[in-house]
Enzyme design. Structure first.
Site, PDB file in Angstrom:
ATOM      1  N   THR A 150      27.011  15.190  -6.253  1.00 56.31           N
ATOM      2  CA  THR A 150      26.258  14.124  -6.759  1.00 56.31           C
ATOM      3  C   THR A 150      24.828  14.760  -6.859  1.00 56.31           C
ATOM      4  OG1 THR A 150      25.986  12.866  -4.812  1.00 56.31           O
ATOM      5  CG2 THR A 150      27.810  12.054  -6.486  1.00 56.31           C
ATOM      6  N   ARG A 191       8.966 -29.702 -27.665  1.00 55.53           N
ATOM      7  CA  ARG A 191       9.103 -29.030 -26.632  1.00 55.53           C
ATOM      8  C   ARG A 191       9.044 -27.732 -26.274  1.00 55.53           C
ATOM      9  NH1 ARG A 191      15.302 -27.096 -25.068  1.00 55.53           N
ATOM     10  NH2 ARG A 191      15.541 -25.913 -27.191  1.00 55.53           N
ATOM     11  N   GLN A 238      20.160 -21.216 -28.771  1.00 54.71           N
ATOM     12  CA  GLN A 238      21.226 -20.510 -29.601  1.00 54.71           C
ATOM     13  C   GLN A 238      20.599 -19.864 -30.901  1.00 54.71           C
ATOM     14  OE1 GLN A 238      21.654 -22.919 -27.647  1.00 54.71           O
ATOM     15  NE2 GLN A 238      23.782 -23.022 -26.733  1.00 54.71           N
ATOM     16  N   HIS A 270      12.967 -23.594 -18.567  1.00 58.05           N
ATOM     17  CA  HIS A 270      12.631 -25.178 -18.780  1.00 58.05           C
ATOM     18  C   HIS A 270      11.264 -25.404 -18.325  1.00 58.05           C
ATOM     19  CE1 HIS A 270      16.856 -25.815 -19.732  1.00 58.05           C
ATOM     20  NE2 HIS A 270      17.339 -25.288 -18.456  1.00 58.05           N
TER      21      HIS A 270
END
Length: 311
Positions: free
Chosen positions: A58, A184, A232, A260
């Protein structure tokens, strides 16, 4: 005797922080990346017996990332990722698949005053930057020795519409307390991945920066211009706008938490707090609704993993 089978496995060096400065005279340019490498292939023996014969250290993958950044420069996260993925697979026989995942952190140049420029003895300071406080650009490049899959995206881009959003007519049961809202705030933090239809066979790769900027622009324009009845619906319109506008993209996936904003109840103080009058809201941190979906061209295969964006 019970026999145990080795399943999917990968290894590599994660989160290599690479900062590349390009000097164009007195004007400097900066690329700031976080590069993670994951390799897989003929790794049965290292797991069963500890033989490292097929293991590229690595530490070597880390060194390669920095060497490529210097030798090839960083035109874009996607371009660097393609070069790295091809290198690890094509130059190491036991490695059959490489996945390069990159985050890019944006910087913008600091504008300076005339007096400040004269103070340092230059017409213009062009080497000072401030970290952008917007989204983080991301990319993932996967190569298996045959074809390349390039995913681009961004995360942590917060957007808000202060009106033109409603939410009503939803399913209700005895536990439903949410009141319907016809004006809203709609706010979300957008995380998204999109898949390019370029597979590495055609030598003409997309202009990655132009593609990124185009997808971002059309997604944000759709967010702003969609009268929303649900997050959506807005998400879907963002995906459709991107696919209609960017021919190089076949699939796009969004993860969009509903940030919200609730109108504060000021009625105990005799104060109305209606949206039409310019309401005061409190922004709820959590819990939050989490909306996720993939939008594809008709006939395209869904290849972006769902767990790349969700909780």
């Amino acid at each position: 005797m019970t026999r145990f089978v080795l399943g999917q496995n990968q290894y590599g060096k994660a989160e290599n922080r690479v900062v590349k400065i390009t000097r164009d005279g007195d004007t400097h340019h900066i690329k700031d990346l976080n590069v993670s490498v994951a390799l897989s292939g003929d790794m049965e023996e290292v797991h069963r017996s500890g033989s490292n014969a097929n293991v590229l250290p690595t530490d070597t993958t880390k060194n390669t990332v920095f060497a490529f950044a210097k030798e090839h420069g960083i035109q874009s996260a996607e371009d660097l990722g393609v070069k790295l993925a091809r290198h690890f697979v094509d130059n190491n026989e036991p490695i059959h698949r490489a996945r390069i995942r990159i985050e890019e952190y944006g910087w913008e140049r600091i504008e300076t005053s005339q007096s400040g420029a004269r103070f340092v003895g230059s017409d213009e300071i062009a080497h000072s930057f401030v970290r952008k406080g917007q989204e983080t650009r991301v990319a993932e490049i996967t190569y298996d020795g045959h074809g390349i899959q390039v995913l681009s995206g961004f995360k942590d881009l917060t957007v808000l519409n202060s009106t033109n959003s409603e939410f009503f007519g939803y399913l209700k049961d005895k536990y439903t307390t949410l009141t319907e809202d016809y004006d809203r705030i709609l706010a979300t933090t957008v995380s998204t991945w999109w898949r390019h239809n370029w597979d590495g066979v055609d030598s003409h790769a997309p202009d990655w920066d132009r593609s990124y900027n185009g997808v971002r622009k059309h997604a944000l324009q759709a967010f702003a211009e969609t009268y929303s009845y649900s997050l959506q619906q807005t998400l879907f319109e963002m995906g459709v706008r991107v696919l209609n506008s960017r021919d190089e993209v076949d699939e796009i996936r969004f993860s969009m938490p509903n940030k919200h904003h609730f109108r504060s109840d000021l009625s105990p103080f005799g104060i109305d707090n209606e949206a039409k009058d310019g309401a005061v809201y409190y922004a709820a941190d959590r819990p939050y609704g989490l909306i996720e979906a993939t939008i594809l061209r008709d006939g395209a295969e869904q290849l972006i993993p769902v767990d790349m964006t969700n909780l």
